[in-house]
Design a protein around this motif. Structure first.
Motif, PDB file in Angstrom:
ATOM      1  N   THR A  69      99.893  46.510  -8.780  1.00 27.58           N
ATOM      2  CA  THR A  69      98.828  47.096  -7.903  1.00 27.58           C
ATOM      3  C   THR A  69      98.830  48.723  -8.221  1.00 27.58           C
ATOM      4  N   SER A  70     100.117  49.125  -8.812  1.00 24.64           N
ATOM      5  CA  SER A  70     100.010  50.722  -9.148  1.00 24.64           C
ATOM      6  C   SER A  70      99.275  50.836 -10.256  1.00 24.64           C
ATOM      7  N   ARG A  71      99.301  49.929 -11.160  1.00 26.63           N
ATOM      8  CA  ARG A  71      98.470  50.139 -12.347  1.00 26.63           C
ATOM      9  C   ARG A  71      97.111  50.157 -12.149  1.00 26.63           C
ATOM     10  N   THR A  72      96.571  49.336 -11.070  1.00 34.07           N
ATOM     11  CA  THR A  72      94.821  49.216 -10.872  1.00 34.07           C
ATOM     12  C   THR A  72      94.845  50.445  -9.920  1.00 34.07           C
ATOM     13  N   LEU A  73      95.656  51.041  -9.243  1.00 34.72           N
ATOM     14  CA  LEU A  73      95.179  52.075  -8.486  1.00 34.72           C
ATOM     15  C   LEU A  73      95.318  53.623  -9.191  1.00 34.72           C
ATOM     16  N   GLY A  74      96.201  53.539 -10.052  1.00 32.87           N
ATOM     17  CA  GLY A  74      96.374  54.559 -10.914  1.00 32.87           C
ATOM     18  C   GLY A  74      95.710  54.713 -12.176  1.00 32.87           C
ATOM     19  N   SER A  75      94.695  53.852 -12.615  1.00 38.08           N
ATOM     20  CA  SER A  75      94.095  53.579 -13.540  1.00 38.08           C
ATOM     21  C   SER A  75      93.186  54.799 -14.246  1.00 38.08           C
ATOM     22  N   SER A  76      93.304  55.370 -15.252  1.00 39.64           N
ATOM     23  CA  SER A  76      92.804  56.381 -15.561  1.00 39.64           C
ATOM     24  C   SER A  76      91.445  56.066 -16.186  1.00 39.64           C
ATOM     25  N   SER A  77      91.056  55.017 -16.508  1.00 37.98           N
ATOM     26  CA  SER A  77      89.675  54.538 -16.818  1.00 37.98           C
ATOM     27  C   SER A  77      88.760  54.292 -15.499  1.00 37.98           C
ATOM     28  N   ARG A  78      89.301  54.462 -14.336  1.00 39.55           N
ATOM     29  CA  ARG A  78      88.605  54.435 -13.025  1.00 39.55           C
ATOM     30  C   ARG A  78      87.556  55.718 -13.079  1.00 39.55           C
ATOM     31  N   PRO A  79      86.436  55.553 -12.769  1.00 38.37           N
ATOM     32  CA  PRO A  79      85.242  56.567 -12.528  1.00 38.37           C
ATOM     33  C   PRO A  79      85.509  57.301 -11.384  1.00 38.37           C
ATOM     34  N   VAL A  80      85.514  58.671 -11.381  1.00 36.77           N
ATOM     35  CA  VAL A  80      85.722  59.574 -10.063  1.00 36.77           C
ATOM     36  C   VAL A  80      84.315  60.201  -9.919  1.00 36.77           C
ATOM     37  N   GLY A  81      83.799  60.356  -8.983  1.00 35.69           N
ATOM     38  CA  GLY A  81      82.742  60.869  -8.495  1.00 35.69           C
ATOM     39  C   GLY A  81      83.017  62.410  -8.081  1.00 35.69           C
ATOM     40  N   ARG A  82      82.010  63.236  -8.515  1.00 33.45           N
ATOM     41  CA  ARG A  82      82.412  64.692  -8.094  1.00 33.45           C
ATOM     42  C   ARG A  82      82.196  64.852  -6.529  1.00 33.45           C
ATOM     43  N   SER A  83      81.526  64.063  -5.946  1.00 33.65           N
ATOM     44  CA  SER A  83      81.468  64.356  -4.280  1.00 33.65           C
ATOM     45  C   SER A  83      82.691  64.104  -3.614  1.00 33.65           C
ATOM     46  N   SER A  84      83.609  63.371  -4.336  1.00 29.89           N
ATOM     47  CA  SER A  84      84.981  63.188  -3.692  1.00 29.89           C
ATOM     48  C   SER A  84      85.800  64.108  -3.794  1.00 29.89           C
ATOM     49  N   ALA A  85      85.656  65.243  -4.913  1.00 31.02           N
ATOM     50  CA  ALA A  85      86.489  66.483  -5.049  1.00 31.02           C
ATOM     51  C   ALA A  85      86.038  67.311  -4.251  1.00 31.02           C
ATOM     52  N   THR A  86      84.828  67.473  -3.410  1.00 30.97           N
ATOM     53  CA  THR A  86      84.477  68.794  -2.750  1.00 30.97           C
ATOM     54  C   THR A  86      84.428  67.876  -1.365  1.00 30.97           C
ATOM     55  N   ALA A  87      84.909  68.343  -0.341  1.00 31.03           N
ATOM     56  CA  ALA A  87      84.680  67.669   1.231  1.00 31.03           C
ATOM     57  C   ALA A  87      83.794  68.806   1.806  1.00 31.03           C
ATOM     58  N   THR A  88      82.880  67.857   2.481  1.00 33.20           N
ATOM     59  CA  THR A  88      81.906  68.667   3.495  1.00 33.20           C
ATOM     60  C   THR A  88      82.384  69.286   4.679  1.00 33.20           C
ATOM     61  N   ASN A  89      81.941  70.381   5.305  1.00 33.35           N
ATOM     62  CA  ASN A  89      82.105  70.780   6.510  1.00 33.35           C
ATOM     63  C   ASN A  89      82.593  69.755   7.563  1.00 33.35           C
ATOM     64  N   THR A  90      81.614  68.574   7.856  1.00 30.88           N
ATOM     65  CA  THR A  90      82.008  67.945   8.777  1.00 30.88           C
ATOM     66  C   THR A  90      83.384  66.947   8.468  1.00 30.88           C
ATOM     67  N   GLU A  91      83.640  66.648   7.232  1.00 31.24           N
ATOM     68  CA  GLU A  91      84.799  66.077   6.790  1.00 31.24           C
ATOM     69  C   GLU A  91      85.862  66.999   7.036  1.00 31.24           C
ATOM     70  N   VAL A  92      85.990  68.412   6.716  1.00 24.86           N
ATOM     71  CA  VAL A  92      86.994  69.092   6.987  1.00 24.86           C
ATOM     72  C   VAL A  92      87.147  69.119   8.353  1.00 24.86           C
ATOM     73  N   ASP A  93      86.357  69.317   9.396  1.00 22.89           N
ATOM     74  CA  ASP A  93      86.418  69.495  10.705  1.00 22.89           C
ATOM     75  C   ASP A  93      87.171  68.168  11.171  1.00 22.89           C
ATOM     76  N   ARG A  94      86.815  67.086  10.672  1.00 21.99           N
ATOM     77  CA  ARG A  94      87.266  65.617  11.467  1.00 21.99           C
ATOM     78  C   ARG A  94      88.603  65.610  10.712  1.00 21.99           C
ATOM     79  N   TRP A  95      89.162  66.093   9.564  1.00 23.91           N
ATOM     80  CA  TRP A  95      90.518  65.986   9.281  1.00 23.91           C
ATOM     81  C   TRP A  95      91.533  66.904  10.031  1.00 23.91           C
ATOM     82  N   ALA A  96      90.603  67.977  10.308  1.00 19.10           N
ATOM     83  CA  ALA A  96      91.447  69.343  11.183  1.00 19.10           C
ATOM     84  C   ALA A  96      91.712  68.796  12.678  1.00 19.10           C
ATOM     85  N   THR A  97      90.716  67.893  13.129  1.00 13.86           N
ATOM     86  CA  THR A  97      90.667  67.324  14.422  1.00 13.86           C
ATOM     87  C   THR A  97      91.769  66.328  14.319  1.00 13.86           C
ATOM     88  N   LEU A  98      91.937  65.297  13.491  1.00 13.46           N
ATOM     89  CA  LEU A  98      92.779  64.488  13.218  1.00 13.46           C
ATOM     90  C   LEU A  98      94.492  64.874  13.162  1.00 13.46           C
TER      91      LEU A  98
END
Length: 123
Positions: free
Chosen positions: A90-119
């Motif tokens: 499980t750790s190998r599949t989750l931490g795989s370096s060959s997994r594609p990572v999108g740029r959108s996941s690196a920057t959070a939108t304001n609504t996401e930041v607000d939601r996390w702040a509320t939580l």
């Protein structure tokens, strides 16, 4: 000749009893060493929690023969290795370096930041 024969017979019986005593001690020592070996292996395994480890040590200590010690150790650790393999894969599949990572996941939108702040209870 008869007296000499009797004396030799008595010495032979003494030696036989000494050999028998030493054989029993050797068997006991082998059993103890096997228990010690498997308990040491158990304590080196960091994946076993302390309460489970204590019960496993007690089970090994209760064994009466070398074969029983080996069987108990294999039985007690067989379930442990399956869990280790599962976690490892499980750790190998989750931490795989060959997994594609999108740029959108690196920057959070304001609504996401607000939601996390509320939580988190910040807002």
């Amino acid at each position: 000749e008869l007296r000499k024969n009797r004396a030799l017979q008595e010495r032979l019986e003494e030696y036989r009893s000494a050999v028998e005593t030493l054989r029993e001690q050797l068997t006991d020592l082998n059993l103890f060493n096997a228990k010690l070996l498997y308990v040491n292996k158990l304590f080196q395994d960091k994946s076993v929690n302390p309460s489970r480890r204590k019960s496993m040590v007690e089970s090994i200590d209760a064994a009466k023969s070398l074969r029983e010690v080996k069987l108990i150790y294999k039985t007690l650790t067989s379930g442990n290795t399956d869990a280790k393999r599962l976690n490892e894969s499980t750790s190998r599949t989750l931490g795989s370096s060959s997994r594609p990572v999108g740029r959108s996941s690196a920057t959070a939108t304001n609504t996401e930041v607000d939601r996390w702040a509320t939580l988190a209870g910040i807002k």
